[in-house]
Design a protein around this motif. Structure first.
Motif, mmCIF file in Angstrom:
data_model
loop_
_atom_site.group_PDB
_atom_site.id
_atom_site.type_symbol
_atom_site.label_atom_id
_atom_site.label_comp_id
_atom_site.label_asym_id
_atom_site.label_seq_id
_atom_site.Cartn_x
_atom_site.Cartn_y
_atom_site.Cartn_z
ATOM 1 N N PHE A 189 -85.890 -54.386 -28.314
ATOM 2 C CA PHE A 189 -86.046 -55.704 -26.519
ATOM 3 C C PHE A 189 -87.042 -56.692 -27.021
ATOM 4 C CE2 PHE A 189 -84.556 -51.172 -26.692
ATOM 5 C CZ PHE A 189 -82.946 -51.001 -26.496
ATOM 6 N N GLY A 190 -87.679 -56.595 -27.190
ATOM 7 C CA GLY A 190 -88.833 -58.005 -27.603
ATOM 8 C C GLY A 190 -89.569 -57.607 -26.729
ATOM 9 N N ASN A 191 -90.256 -56.554 -26.022
ATOM 10 C CA ASN A 191 -91.324 -55.708 -25.677
ATOM 11 C C ASN A 191 -92.302 -55.760 -25.968
ATOM 12 O OD1 ASN A 191 -89.800 -55.332 -22.808
ATOM 13 N ND2 ASN A 191 -89.001 -53.701 -24.335
ATOM 14 N N SER A 192 -93.631 -55.978 -25.660
ATOM 15 C CA SER A 192 -94.976 -56.052 -25.927
ATOM 16 C C SER A 192 -95.211 -54.503 -26.356
ATOM 17 C CB SER A 192 -95.675 -56.729 -25.607
ATOM 18 O OG SER A 192 -95.659 -57.910 -25.543
ATOM 19 N N VAL A 193 -94.509 -54.021 -27.397
ATOM 20 C CA VAL A 193 -95.095 -51.832 -27.633
ATOM 21 C C VAL A 193 -95.558 -51.868 -28.827
ATOM 22 C CG1 VAL A 193 -94.413 -51.706 -25.011
ATOM 23 C CG2 VAL A 193 -92.925 -51.214 -26.952
ATOM 24 N N LEU A 194 -96.286 -51.483 -29.339
ATOM 25 C CA LEU A 194 -96.666 -50.998 -30.623
ATOM 26 C C LEU A 194 -95.146 -50.245 -31.032
ATOM 27 C CD1 LEU A 194 -100.430 -51.165 -31.222
ATOM 28 C CD2 LEU A 194 -98.540 -52.393 -32.268
ATOM 29 N N THR A 195 -95.195 -49.864 -32.348
ATOM 30 C CA THR A 195 -93.420 -49.253 -32.506
ATOM 31 C C THR A 195 -94.044 -47.512 -33.602
ATOM 32 O OG1 THR A 195 -94.322 -49.892 -34.876
ATOM 33 C CG2 THR A 195 -91.537 -50.749 -33.282
ATOM 34 N N ASP A 196 -94.263 -46.863 -33.627
ATOM 35 C CA ASP A 196 -94.581 -45.711 -34.413
ATOM 36 C C ASP A 196 -95.214 -45.921 -34.820
ATOM 37 O OD1 ASP A 196 -94.209 -43.918 -31.766
ATOM 38 O OD2 ASP A 196 -92.078 -43.121 -32.924
ATOM 39 N N LEU A 197 -94.755 -45.592 -35.691
ATOM 40 C CA LEU A 197 -95.480 -46.670 -37.155
ATOM 41 C C LEU A 197 -96.697 -47.834 -37.217
ATOM 42 C CD1 LEU A 197 -95.694 -46.979 -40.123
ATOM 43 C CD2 LEU A 197 -93.846 -49.909 -40.373
ATOM 44 N N ALA A 223 -107.205 -58.599 -28.925
ATOM 45 C CA ALA A 223 -106.876 -59.178 -30.438
ATOM 46 C C ALA A 223 -105.959 -57.702 -30.863
ATOM 47 C CB ALA A 223 -107.622 -58.740 -31.431
ATOM 48 N N LEU A 224 -105.666 -56.725 -30.654
ATOM 49 C CA LEU A 224 -105.008 -55.693 -30.832
ATOM 50 C C LEU A 224 -103.712 -55.545 -29.859
ATOM 51 C CD1 LEU A 224 -107.546 -52.689 -31.764
ATOM 52 C CD2 LEU A 224 -106.544 -53.571 -32.834
ATOM 53 N N GLU A 225 -103.848 -55.717 -28.160
ATOM 54 C CA GLU A 225 -102.596 -56.374 -27.694
ATOM 55 C C GLU A 225 -101.637 -57.334 -28.859
ATOM 56 O OE1 GLU A 225 -103.541 -57.326 -24.060
ATOM 57 O OE2 GLU A 225 -104.824 -55.602 -23.229
ATOM 58 N N THR A 226 -102.298 -58.403 -29.301
ATOM 59 C CA THR A 226 -101.329 -59.122 -29.919
ATOM 60 C C THR A 226 -100.590 -58.916 -31.108
ATOM 61 O OG1 THR A 226 -102.956 -60.125 -31.718
ATOM 62 C CG2 THR A 226 -102.695 -60.779 -29.035
ATOM 63 N N VAL A 227 -101.185 -57.705 -32.241
ATOM 64 C CA VAL A 227 -100.721 -57.245 -33.239
ATOM 65 C C VAL A 227 -99.104 -57.138 -32.773
ATOM 66 C CG1 VAL A 227 -100.251 -55.231 -35.043
ATOM 67 C CG2 VAL A 227 -102.746 -55.709 -34.051
ATOM 68 N N CYS A 228 -98.618 -56.438 -31.461
ATOM 69 C CA CYS A 228 -97.072 -55.658 -31.729
ATOM 70 C C CYS A 228 -96.112 -56.792 -31.353
ATOM 71 C CB CYS A 228 -97.508 -54.693 -30.311
ATOM 72 S SG CYS A 228 -97.657 -55.685 -29.237
ATOM 73 N N ASP A 229 -96.691 -58.321 -31.290
ATOM 74 C CA ASP A 229 -95.752 -59.854 -31.198
ATOM 75 C C ASP A 229 -96.079 -60.420 -32.570
ATOM 76 O OD1 ASP A 229 -95.531 -59.045 -28.147
ATOM 77 O OD2 ASP A 229 -97.721 -59.753 -27.204
#
Length: 318
Positions: A189-197, A223-229
């Motif tokens: 859905f394009g949300n800025s959340v990390l998947t389980d993996l 910086a870590l907040e941007t990894v999910c994007d």
């Protein structure tokens, strides 16, 4: 129904001879999508630079990432450092040595690969003080190449002909790697959340890497907040080549010629010779092909939505 062919139009569906050619063309793209031969770094660097030039972008630093995971982590860290971090690359170089960062031995190849790839980018990428660092390199290159010809190809084919090309053959082999990556590495859905993996990797080694690079909790967390994007800056390349199959089928099987095919050929070559691409104005990371592909049923593996399990040389798998 009469089948009429010109360089600008194809109507009436496919002939039997064309169906046979289309089957061969499908196998060609399926082979490209399932490639396990390593990427040719010099070749893809030249092609990506041509792609940027067609979009009116300056020449980027091009580096090969050993897997989608390394591409996502190194790419988003490089983006943050070059575009958001006060002081830019100079504030974090030299990068820490991989053996100084504590992590489980099984993640060491990934950690080392990220440091190496990130180091290449930071040592060579020069942000443009005039250009907007938020320029969307993905959209710009797409618009200058693929997006120029796709509607023209569609207009050149009537519905029976277009449907025959797009639906006659199973498209799953042309999209399977992207499907395998999709649920494993990005939110649908394009949300800025990390998947389980991705969260598992962040907790296991990426967070320690960020802390060692930035030596500042605020910057490391930002910086870590941007990894999910990562996927918002990425093109799938050979991992999802269904639409390239459709366009090149009209060109190579039906003989359709439309404006923009020369520019599209650069996009096609990039998609032929690399998997995902992480694209920013100053740099581009191109993902290597997997080292092995295994049928998911025989592997009893459930991560992602693809039919196969993809494993890269650094240990990343989806």
């Amino acid at each position: 129904m009469e089948k009429i062919r010109t360089q600008t139009s194809a109507t009436g569906g496919l002939t039997e001879a064309e169906r046979e050619q289309l089957a061969q063309h499908h196998r060609l793209w399926a082979d490209r999508a399932s490639r396990t031969r390593p990427i040719d770094a010099a070749e893809i660097q030249t092609l990506v630079k041509q792609l940027y030039a067609l979009a009116g972008l300056r020449e980027p630093v091009v580096a090969v990432a050993s897997s989608p995971g390394v591409m996502a982590v190194a790419g988003t860290l490089a983006r943050f450092i070059l575009e958001d971090l006060p002081g830019g690359a100079a504030s974090v170089l030299p990068l820490p040595a991989a053996d100084t960062i504590a992590c489980d031995a099984k993640y060491r190849p990934l950690l080392s690969a990220v440091i190496s790839t990130l180091g290449q980018v930071l040592a060579n990428a020069i942000p443009d003080a005039v250009a907007d660092p938020r320029t969307n390199a993905c959209d710009r290159t797409l618009g200058a190449t693929y997006a120029r010809v796709d509607p023209l190809i569609a207009d050149a084919l009537d519905r029976p002909t277009y449907t025959a090309i797009s639906q006659t053959f199973d498209y799953d082999p042309l999209r399977d790697m992207a499907n395998a990556i999709k649920d494993a590495m990005k939110d649908d859905f394009g949300n800025s959340v990390l998947t389980d993996l991705m969260r598992g990797h962040v907790d296991a080694w990426v967070r320690a890497l960020a802390a060692a690079i930035f030596k500042n909790d605020q910057h490391a967390n930002a910086a870590l907040e941007t990894v999910c994007d990562w996927w918002t800056s990425a093109q799938p390349g050979a991992a999802d080549c269904y639409w390239d199959f459709c366009i090149t089928a009209a060109r190579d099987v039906l003989g359709i010629r439309v404006e923009g095919l020369a520019q599209y050929a650069v996009w096609e070559a990039c998609n032929t010779h690399s998997a995902y691409r992480y694209m920013r104005p100053a740099f581009c990371l191109v993902c290597d092909f997997p080292q092995s592909i295994t049928d998911k049923q025989s592997a009893s593996y459930t991560l992602g939505t693809g039919q196969n399990v993809y494993r890269w040389s650094d240990g990343w798998e989806v």
